[in-house]
Design a protein around this motif. Sequence first.
Motif, PDB file in Angstrom:
ATOM      1  N   HIS A  66       0.836  -1.203   0.000  1.00 26.98           N
ATOM      2  CA  HIS A  66       0.000   0.000   0.000  1.00 26.98           C
ATOM      3  C   HIS A  66       0.867   1.248   0.000  1.00 26.98           C
ATOM      4  O   HIS A  66       0.571   2.245  -0.660  1.00 26.98           O
ATOM      5  N   GLU A 123      -4.206  -4.209  -8.618  1.00 29.09           N
ATOM      6  CA  GLU A 123      -5.454  -4.858  -9.033  1.00 29.09           C
ATOM      7  C   GLU A 123      -5.825  -6.013  -8.113  1.00 29.09           C
ATOM      8  O   GLU A 123      -6.999  -6.364  -7.969  1.00 29.09           O
ATOM      9  N   SER A 124      -4.836  -6.609  -7.454  1.00 26.43           N
ATOM     10  CA  SER A 124      -5.088  -7.764  -6.591  1.00 26.43           C
ATOM     11  C   SER A 124      -5.386  -7.375  -5.147  1.00 26.43           C
ATOM     12  O   SER A 124      -5.739  -8.230  -4.333  1.00 26.43           O
ATOM     13  N   GLU A 126      -7.219  -5.631  -1.793  1.00 23.99           N
ATOM     14  CA  GLU A 126      -8.497  -5.218  -1.219  1.00 23.99           C
ATOM     15  C   GLU A 126      -8.191  -4.374   0.006  1.00 23.99           C
ATOM     16  O   GLU A 126      -7.422  -4.783   0.885  1.00 23.99           O
ATOM     17  N   GLU A 138     -16.696  -1.322   5.073  1.00 23.28           N
ATOM     18  CA  GLU A 138     -16.616  -1.993   3.771  1.00 23.28           C
ATOM     19  C   GLU A 138     -15.155  -2.181   3.330  1.00 23.28           C
ATOM     20  O   GLU A 138     -14.291  -1.358   3.625  1.00 23.28           O
ATOM     21  N   ILE A 139     -14.926  -3.276   2.606  1.00 23.78           N
ATOM     22  CA  ILE A 139     -13.628  -3.584   2.004  1.00 23.78           C
ATOM     23  C   ILE A 139     -13.825  -3.626   0.492  1.00 23.78           C
ATOM     24  O   ILE A 139     -14.776  -4.236  -0.001  1.00 23.78           O
ATOM     25  N   PHE A 140     -12.918  -3.005  -0.253  1.00 23.44           N
ATOM     26  CA  PHE A 140     -13.096  -2.898  -1.697  1.00 23.44           C
ATOM     27  C   PHE A 140     -11.822  -3.271  -2.437  1.00 23.44           C
ATOM     28  O   PHE A 140     -10.717  -3.050  -1.937  1.00 23.44           O
ATOM     29  N   PRO A 141     -11.981  -3.793  -3.662  1.00 20.21           N
ATOM     30  CA  PRO A 141     -10.812  -3.919  -4.537  1.00 20.21           C
ATOM     31  C   PRO A 141     -10.202  -2.534  -4.747  1.00 20.21           C
ATOM     32  O   PRO A 141     -10.907  -1.520  -4.761  1.00 20.21           O
ATOM     33  N   TYR A 142      -8.913  -2.514  -4.926  1.00 23.10           N
ATOM     34  CA  TYR A 142      -8.185  -1.242  -4.986  1.00 23.10           C
ATOM     35  C   TYR A 142      -8.790  -0.278  -5.996  1.00 23.10           C
ATOM     36  O   TYR A 142      -8.982   0.913  -5.715  1.00 23.10           O
ATOM     37  N   SER A 144     -11.835  -0.107  -7.126  1.00 23.59           N
ATOM     38  CA  SER A 144     -13.227   0.265  -6.840  1.00 23.59           C
ATOM     39  C   SER A 144     -13.330   1.176  -5.628  1.00 23.59           C
ATOM     40  O   SER A 144     -14.367   1.800  -5.400  1.00 23.59           O
ATOM     41  N   LYS A 145     -12.279   1.244  -4.853  1.00 26.40           N
ATOM     42  CA  LYS A 145     -12.296   1.967  -3.583  1.00 26.40           C
ATOM     43  C   LYS A 145     -12.562   3.458  -3.784  1.00 26.40           C
ATOM     44  O   LYS A 145     -13.357   4.074  -3.062  1.00 26.40           O
TER      45      LYS A 145
END
Length: 332
Positions: A66, A123-124, A126, A138-142, A144-145
Amino acid sequence: MDLDSIECVSSSDGLDEDEIHLHHTLHPYSQSHHHPELSASKPRYGNNNTAVNGGPTATAPATNVHELLECPVCTNSMYPPIHQCHNGHTLCSTCKTRVHNRCPTCRQELGDIRCLALEKVAESLELPCKYYSLGCTEIFPYYSKLKHEGLCNYRPYSCPYAGSECSAIGDIPLLVAHLRDDHKVDMHTGCTFNHRYVKSNPREVENATWMLTVFHCFGQYFCLHFEAFQLGMAPVYMAFLRFMGDENDARTYSYSLEVGGYGRKLIWEGTPRSIRDSHRKVRDSHDGLIIQRNMALFFSGGDRKELKLRVTGRIWKEQNPEAGVCIPNLCS
């Protein structure tokens, strides 16, 4: 224009009118107020939406990956295309133009090299929403965040004060205190109102706004706006209501506005708009009671050289808004 010459007389819930002399009640849009930090015992949120001087807050899980996705120039998360120099230093596409195509780390020319490996790694991933400390779990794919965070129900609200460019943000209780203490907004309790707006020379007022009034009823807060502006070539006055909360909650309420005199009246009924919609957006959509100046002066009576416009109204809660049934339920 003499800003101190404007008088707003208001009353609510059947009480006798109390005369209120407002100083600088009329605010040209060029005027600005900046309150990036709010004084309160609750957590405060600055312009970067981070809590300051508050109680304990949760800590977002941070990983080395990150951190690699953080742009070294703007410190925001990077999204494709992610650029890199010949030495492997990365930065976001927005900052690439800001640094004049020079790597901010080694000063080498950047060129047009994309870091496809880092884009694939992102891309991989969350990750939690940036408003995790405000309640979002909430947890999101990178990739979509970012879209979620622009619509997250837990994101802070912007100050709803009109006629300025106030940068204060926070939750509703904090903004109510901010409006009262910093903007000196009138606060009323009750679901009915009776305001009279007075201006000695209304023809001087072409594009300005009166100070808003905040009403507290049904355990919620509502902002009543009344202002003057040009609609095409015609000078008009407009009154509308905004709800201090999200759009879905705003739809559970309705309100009415009435203005008149000398045997004539105009009535508006509608749903308050959420303060998620800016004051300017609501005004420009004409979603409220609009009164042409000549009509407003007719309602004022006399020689039509002084504005004395009385606006009355009420707020009620819909019993079954999803079914479209409108049953007023006035608060006591």
